[in-house]
Design a protein around this motif. Structure first.
Motif, short mmCIF file in Angstrom:
data_model
loop_
_atom_site.label_atom_id
_atom_site.label_comp_id
_atom_site.label_asym_id
_atom_site.label_seq_id
_atom_site.Cartn_x
_atom_site.Cartn_y
_atom_site.Cartn_z
N UNK A 1 37.26 50.86 35.25
CA UNK A 1 36.50 50.67 36.49
C UNK A 1 35.62 49.44 36.38
N UNK A 2 35.42 48.76 37.51
CA UNK A 2 34.53 47.61 37.55
C UNK A 2 33.76 47.62 38.86
N UNK B 1 41.05 50.31 39.55
CA UNK B 1 42.38 49.91 39.11
C UNK B 1 43.50 50.64 39.80
N UNK B 2 43.24 51.15 41.00
CA UNK B 2 44.24 51.89 41.77
C UNK B 2 44.53 51.15 43.06
N UNK B 3 45.82 51.12 43.48
CA UNK B 3 46.18 50.41 44.71
C UNK B 3 46.01 51.28 45.93
N UNK B 4 46.39 50.76 47.10
CA UNK B 4 46.22 51.49 48.35
C UNK B 4 47.06 52.75 48.44
N UNK C 1 48.06 53.61 39.82
CA UNK C 1 47.39 52.72 38.89
C UNK C 1 48.18 51.42 38.76
N UNK C 2 47.48 50.30 38.72
CA UNK C 2 48.14 49.01 38.64
C UNK C 2 48.24 48.57 37.18
N UNK C 3 49.07 47.57 36.94
CA UNK C 3 49.29 47.06 35.59
C UNK C 3 48.15 46.15 35.15
N UNK C 4 48.07 45.95 33.83
CA UNK C 4 47.12 44.96 33.30
C UNK C 4 47.45 43.59 33.86
N UNK D 1 33.83 37.07 55.89
CA UNK D 1 32.95 37.46 56.98
C UNK D 1 33.37 36.67 58.21
N UNK D 2 32.59 36.76 59.27
CA UNK D 2 32.94 36.01 60.47
C UNK D 2 32.93 34.51 60.25
N UNK D 3 32.16 34.05 59.25
CA UNK D 3 32.01 32.60 59.06
C UNK D 3 32.26 32.16 57.62
N UNK D 4 32.55 33.07 56.70
CA UNK D 4 32.68 32.69 55.29
C UNK D 4 33.92 33.33 54.68
N UNK D 5 34.41 32.66 53.62
CA UNK D 5 35.55 33.16 52.85
C UNK D 5 35.33 32.76 51.39
N UNK D 6 35.28 33.74 50.48
CA UNK D 6 35.00 33.48 49.07
C UNK D 6 36.00 34.24 48.22
N UNK D 7 36.50 33.58 47.16
CA UNK D 7 37.50 34.18 46.29
C UNK D 7 37.07 34.06 44.83
N UNK D 8 37.31 35.12 44.05
CA UNK D 8 37.10 35.12 42.61
C UNK D 8 38.26 35.85 41.94
N UNK D 9 38.32 35.77 40.63
CA UNK D 9 39.35 36.49 39.88
C UNK D 9 38.71 37.43 38.87
N UNK D 10 39.47 38.44 38.47
CA UNK D 10 39.03 39.40 37.46
C UNK D 10 40.24 39.84 36.65
N UNK D 11 39.99 40.42 35.49
CA UNK D 11 41.06 40.78 34.57
C UNK D 11 40.99 42.26 34.21
N UNK D 12 42.09 42.95 34.43
CA UNK D 12 42.23 44.35 34.04
C UNK D 12 43.00 44.41 32.72
N UNK D 13 42.41 45.02 31.70
CA UNK D 13 43.05 45.18 30.39
C UNK D 13 43.18 46.65 30.08
N UNK D 14 44.40 47.08 29.79
CA UNK D 14 44.63 48.49 29.44
C UNK D 14 45.06 48.60 27.99
#
Length: 301
Positions: A225-226, A269-272, A276-279, A288-301
């Motif tokens: 979990x994160x 770590x669960x999809x819609x 459970x999703x893979x590592x 939002x109505x005026x913004x768009x922001x993207x980041x990345x993260x890492x799942x390790x099993x």
């Protein structure tokens, strides 16, 4: 009576505290009092899902943080305690503070109790807009619950509104053994609106973020979990989705109209589809109505 106090973070302003009291509650046993103000996290409580979130802003009664529940999505619209041992007492009191925002007339929220670890729930109290409370006002309530001397008890707050814009903010929750000499019964006290605000807006300018931000998830890498923090500076529709590196939508975490404030949402770590999703590396994207922001993260099993 024996009193033992444990401050989980070693500070006097702890958001989570436990107090063990012997020979109370009419049962001659003991009960560990639970207190949470959510300043440093969820404490003894758990995020129910997409319609529950930890919030920072002026709708919190004490300090900056509270828990916001909305809509009527069952478990997803709920905040639930960890299981606790109430076998030593016959009744407990649940005391808490709350604030209502944009709840429609007749919409309500419930306090529920489970004596079997959450397999079944009993509604022990409910409060409805227009009957028990009004919007943009703080209240404090106390509810007495017959525990059934359960060793696997849970308590939860559940919203029963009709849309994502209908919010209840829960703060400063204490669960304690009922005093042996009294049966507390239920109470509700109006405390007033946010100081210095009008009855409709209720926004503390000091607490409102100045920009829309998307923080780095924590922990990262994570398993299982994160938590993803984000801030909203104006009333706006917000989506927060998770994608794999091919651009395929994996999980929709947030899709709602939000007030200004600091928020966080958990991903397990669960999809819609509930699988459970893979590592691997995943993209999380806030719009939002005026913004768009993207980041990345890492799942390790």
């Amino acid at each position: 009576m024996t009193l033992t106090v444990t401050d989980n973070d070693g500070a006097t302003d702890s958001d989570q505290a436990t107090v063990t009291v012997n020979a109370v509650g009419g049962g001659g046993g003991s009960f560990t009092t639970l207190f949470d103000d959510f300043e440093s996290g969820w404490g003894n409580w758990n995020d129910g899902g997409s319609d529950c979130a930890r919030y920072s802003g002026s709708r919190s009664y004490g300090g900056s943080y509270s828990i916001r529940i909305r809509d009527n999505s069952g478990t997803a619209s709920s905040m639930t305690t960890d299981a606790f041992d109430a076998s030593g007492v016959s009744s407990i009191d649940v005391e808490f503070f709350f604030y209502s925002y944009s709840m429609e007339n007749g919409e309500d929220f419930w306090l529920q109790y489970s004596s079997n670890g959450g397999s079944t729930w009993t509604t022990v109290a409910s409060w409805a807009r227009g009957t028990h409370f009004n919007n943009n006002t703080f209240y404090t309530a106390t509810v007495s619950i017959n525990t059934g001397n359960s060793s696997n008890a849970k308590v939860r707050f559940r919203c029963d509104a009709s849309a994502n814009a209908d919010h209840i903010y829960i703060d400063d929750v204490t669960i304690r053994a009922s005093a042996g000499a009294r049966l507390a019964g239920n109470s509700l006290v109006e405390l007033g609106s946010i100081p210095g605000s009008d009855a409709l807006a209720g926004i503390d300018e000091i607490a409102v973020p100045q920009n829309v931000t998307l923080g780095q998830n924590y922990p990262n890498p994570f398993n299982p979990r994160t938590s993803i923090p984000y801030e909203i500076s104006t009333d706006t529709h917000v989506t927060l989705n998770i994608y794999d590196l091919s651009g395929r939508l994996v999980r929709s975490l947030v899709d709602e109209y939000l007030a200004p404030g600091k928020y966080s949402v958990n991903w397990n770590g669960v999809d819609n589809k509930g699988q459970s999703v893979e590592s691997g590396v995943y993209i999380y994207h806030l719009t939002t109505n005026e913004h768009s922001i993207t980041r990345t993260m890492t799942l390790l099993k």
